[in-house]
Design a protein around this motif. Sequence first.
Motif, PDB file in Angstrom:
ATOM      1  N   ARG A  85       0.828  -1.215   0.000  1.00 50.92           N
ATOM      2  CA  ARG A  85       0.000   0.000   0.000  1.00 50.92           C
ATOM      3  C   ARG A  85       0.855   1.255   0.000  1.00 50.92           C
ATOM      4  NH1 ARG A  85      -2.990  -2.704   3.983  1.00 50.92           N
ATOM      5  NH2 ARG A  85      -2.281  -1.245   5.570  1.00 50.92           N
ATOM      6  N   HIS A  86       1.944   1.231   0.759  1.00 52.22           N
ATOM      7  CA  HIS A  86       2.830   2.392   0.790  1.00 52.22           C
ATOM      8  C   HIS A  86       3.415   2.666  -0.589  1.00 52.22           C
ATOM      9  CE1 HIS A  86       7.022   3.975   1.026  1.00 52.22           C
ATOM     10  NE2 HIS A  86       6.392   4.946   1.668  1.00 52.22           N
ATOM     11  N   VAL A  87       3.878   1.606  -1.277  1.00 48.76           N
ATOM     12  CA  VAL A  87       4.478   1.782  -2.597  1.00 48.76           C
ATOM     13  C   VAL A  87       3.460   2.339  -3.585  1.00 48.76           C
ATOM     14  CG1 VAL A  87       5.589   0.622  -4.539  1.00 48.76           C
ATOM     15  CG2 VAL A  87       6.154  -0.059  -2.199  1.00 48.76           C
ATOM     16  N   LEU A  88       2.261   1.760  -3.601  1.00 44.34           N
ATOM     17  CA  LEU A  88       1.224   2.241  -4.513  1.00 44.34           C
ATOM     18  C   LEU A  88       0.854   3.688  -4.201  1.00 44.34           C
ATOM     19  CD1 LEU A  88      -1.063  -0.923  -4.661  1.00 44.34           C
ATOM     20  CD2 LEU A  88       0.346  -0.005  -6.529  1.00 44.34           C
ATOM     21  N   GLY A  89       0.792   4.008  -2.915  1.00 39.56           N
ATOM     22  CA  GLY A  89       0.481   5.376  -2.519  1.00 39.56           C
ATOM     23  C   GLY A  89       1.573   6.350  -2.922  1.00 39.56           C
ATOM     24  N   TRP A  90       2.829   5.930  -2.779  1.00 41.67           N
ATOM     25  CA  TRP A  90       3.949   6.797  -3.164  1.00 41.67           C
ATOM     26  C   TRP A  90       3.895   7.100  -4.650  1.00 41.67           C
ATOM     27  CZ3 TRP A  90       8.091   6.969  -6.427  1.00 41.67           C
ATOM     28  CH2 TRP A  90       9.097   7.901  -6.142  1.00 41.67           C
ATOM     29  N   PHE A  91       3.649   6.081  -5.474  1.00 40.96           N
ATOM     30  CA  PHE A  91       3.584   6.313  -6.915  1.00 40.96           C
ATOM     31  C   PHE A  91       2.375   7.171  -7.284  1.00 40.96           C
ATOM     32  CE2 PHE A  91       6.638   2.796  -7.440  1.00 40.96           C
ATOM     33  CZ  PHE A  91       7.506   3.413  -8.324  1.00 40.96           C
ATOM     34  N   ALA A  92       1.272   6.986  -6.586  1.00 44.38           N
ATOM     35  CA  ALA A  92       0.083   7.809  -6.847  1.00 44.38           C
ATOM     36  C   ALA A  92       0.400   9.283  -6.618  1.00 44.38           C
ATOM     37  CB  ALA A  92      -1.068   7.352  -5.974  1.00 44.38           C
ATOM     38  N   GLU A  93       1.201   9.562  -5.578  1.00 38.67           N
ATOM     39  CA  GLU A  93       1.591  10.945  -5.304  1.00 38.67           C
ATOM     40  C   GLU A  93       2.490  11.515  -6.405  1.00 38.67           C
ATOM     41  OE1 GLU A  93       3.438  10.852  -1.502  1.00 38.67           O
ATOM     42  OE2 GLU A  93       1.554  10.549  -0.406  1.00 38.67           O
ATOM     43  N   GLN A  94       3.183  10.619  -7.125  1.00 37.53           N
ATOM     44  CA  GLN A  94       4.023  11.061  -8.242  1.00 37.53           C
ATOM     45  C   GLN A  94       3.238  11.130  -9.552  1.00 37.53           C
ATOM     46  OE1 GLN A  94       6.965  11.803  -6.788  1.00 37.53           O
ATOM     47  NE2 GLN A  94       6.008  10.784  -5.021  1.00 37.53           N
ATOM     48  N   GLY A  95       1.936  10.822  -9.481  1.00 41.63           N
ATOM     49  CA  GLY A  95       1.101  10.865 -10.677  1.00 41.63           C
ATOM     50  C   GLY A  95       1.101   9.586 -11.484  1.00 41.63           C
ATOM     51  N   GLU A  96       1.581   8.477 -10.894  1.00 41.46           N
ATOM     52  CA  GLU A  96       1.615   7.188 -11.586  1.00 41.46           C
ATOM     53  C   GLU A  96       0.597   6.242 -10.956  1.00 41.46           C
ATOM     54  OE1 GLU A  96       5.347   5.290 -12.371  1.00 41.46           O
ATOM     55  OE2 GLU A  96       6.435   7.194 -12.365  1.00 41.46           O
ATOM     56  N   ALA A  97      -0.377   5.821 -11.740  1.00 43.67           N
ATOM     57  CA  ALA A  97      -1.390   4.889 -11.249  1.00 43.67           C
ATOM     58  C   ALA A  97      -1.186   3.538 -11.912  1.00 43.67           C
ATOM     59  CB  ALA A  97      -2.792   5.420 -11.546  1.00 43.67           C
ATOM     60  N   TYR A  98      -1.261   2.475 -11.117  1.00 45.36           N
ATOM     61  CA  TYR A  98      -1.072   1.122 -11.629  1.00 45.36           C
ATOM     62  C   TYR A  98      -2.358   0.322 -11.465  1.00 45.36           C
ATOM     63  CZ  TYR A  98       3.835   2.152 -12.060  1.00 45.36           C
ATOM     64  OH  TYR A  98       5.027   2.724 -12.452  1.00 45.36           O
ATOM     65  N   ASP A  99      -2.697  -0.423 -12.509  1.00 44.73           N
ATOM     66  CA  ASP A  99      -3.889  -1.270 -12.452  1.00 44.73           C
ATOM     67  C   ASP A  99      -3.638  -2.530 -11.639  1.00 44.73           C
ATOM     68  OD1 ASP A  99      -5.436   0.339 -14.415  1.00 44.73           O
ATOM     69  OD2 ASP A  99      -3.864  -0.330 -15.776  1.00 44.73           O
ATOM     70  N   TYR A 100      -2.427  -3.073 -11.794  1.00 46.15           N
ATOM     71  CA  TYR A 100      -2.070  -4.313 -11.117  1.00 46.15           C
ATOM     72  C   TYR A 100      -0.717  -4.155 -10.437  1.00 46.15           C
ATOM     73  CZ  TYR A 100      -5.602  -6.378 -14.210  1.00 46.15           C
ATOM     74  OH  TYR A 100      -6.771  -6.669 -14.891  1.00 46.15           O
ATOM     75  N   ALA A 101      -0.567  -4.836  -9.310  1.00 47.52           N
ATOM     76  CA  ALA A 101       0.721  -4.896  -8.627  1.00 47.52           C
ATOM     77  C   ALA A 101       1.001  -6.353  -8.280  1.00 47.52           C
ATOM     78  CB  ALA A 101       0.712  -4.044  -7.363  1.00 47.52           C
ATOM     79  N   CYS A 102       2.266  -6.700  -8.278  1.00 44.46           N
ATOM     80  CA  CYS A 102       2.666  -8.053  -7.898  1.00 44.46           C
ATOM     81  C   CYS A 102       3.768  -7.949  -6.858  1.00 44.46           C
ATOM     82  CB  CYS A 102       3.160  -8.842  -9.108  1.00 44.46           C
ATOM     83  SG  CYS A 102       3.568 -10.572  -8.730  1.00 44.46           S
ATOM     84  N   CYS A 103       3.478  -8.443  -5.659  1.00 39.28           N
ATOM     85  CA  CYS A 103       4.484  -8.495  -4.613  1.00 39.28           C
ATOM     86  C   CYS A 103       5.265  -9.800  -4.775  1.00 39.28           C
ATOM     87  CB  CYS A 103       3.815  -8.445  -3.237  1.00 39.28           C
ATOM     88  SG  CYS A 103       4.963  -8.649  -1.863  1.00 39.28           S
ATOM     89  N   ILE A 104       6.570  -9.695  -4.951  1.00 38.21           N
ATOM     90  CA  ILE A 104       7.441 -10.853  -5.100  1.00 38.21           C
ATOM     91  C   ILE A 104       8.418 -10.850  -3.926  1.00 38.21           C
ATOM     92  CG2 ILE A 104       9.124 -12.032  -6.569  1.00 38.21           C
ATOM     93  CD1 ILE A 104       7.940 -10.497  -8.959  1.00 38.21           C
ATOM     94  N   TYR A 105       8.476 -11.938  -3.198  1.00 39.23           N
ATOM     95  CA  TYR A 105       9.360 -11.968  -2.041  1.00 39.23           C
ATOM     96  C   TYR A 105      10.827 -11.980  -2.465  1.00 39.23           C
ATOM     97  CZ  TYR A 105       5.645 -12.624   1.405  1.00 39.23           C
ATOM     98  OH  TYR A 105       4.558 -12.444   2.222  1.00 39.23           O
TER      99      TYR A 105
END
Length: 234
Positions: A85-105
């Motif tokens: 959530r933090h990563v997606l939120g950080w990118f949203a603040e930079q104006g980048e929206a992602y439809d899908y995210a994949c967390c890879i350990y």
Amino acid sequence: MKLAIIPARGGSKRIPRKNVREFAGKPIIAHSIGAALQSGVFDRVVVSTDDEEIAAVAREWGAETPFVRPARLADDHTGTNAVVRHVLGWFAEQGEAYDYACCIYATAPFVQPRFIRQGLALLEGSAQSFAFSVTSFPFPIQRAIRIDEQGRIGAMHPEYAGTRSQDLEEAFHDAGQFYWGRSRAFLDDVPLFSSASLPVVLPRHLVQDIDTHEDWLRAEHMYRALQLAGEISA
């Protein structure tokens, strides 16, 4: 738009510096970065870390580290979803929206690009929120036993004591490799282990959790065997 997120904090306790320890000739995190890049499905591959050494290694192997993970999200109690959530939120603040995210350990050296692609295809072809790697238990969990304080054995599910193993339902567990999700589902904290998710079923010989030194040794032996068999490239 699709984003790969590899969480890798610096404070590993059971295996110190686990995320950058050498595994099969390179830092273990490099295996996850490589699989993400080789899958060819991501617009960006990002490592979320609070540690400069990990960040430097991640960049060396082709990932981006555009921010430093906040200390409040780098302790022993922070869950993976909070990091995503933090990563997606950080990118949203930079104006980048992602439809899908994949967390890879970061400590998933057996993760393979073909299964990452399979997870995305499953998710895109459905109305579900998540698709993640699972594998089957090698023994019926209905036959699990417990050991009491006196050292005596007892059945955890005595009602199945007389049931033939072939008549017991097959059970699966999280394979601990990757977790595809719609960004909205991550942001809304939709439960992962629920009917909102689809399974990407992996063969058991391609799965090994790495939390202890014994796990690490077993994983190295497995990896060498898979290289000799041609299932994993050197």
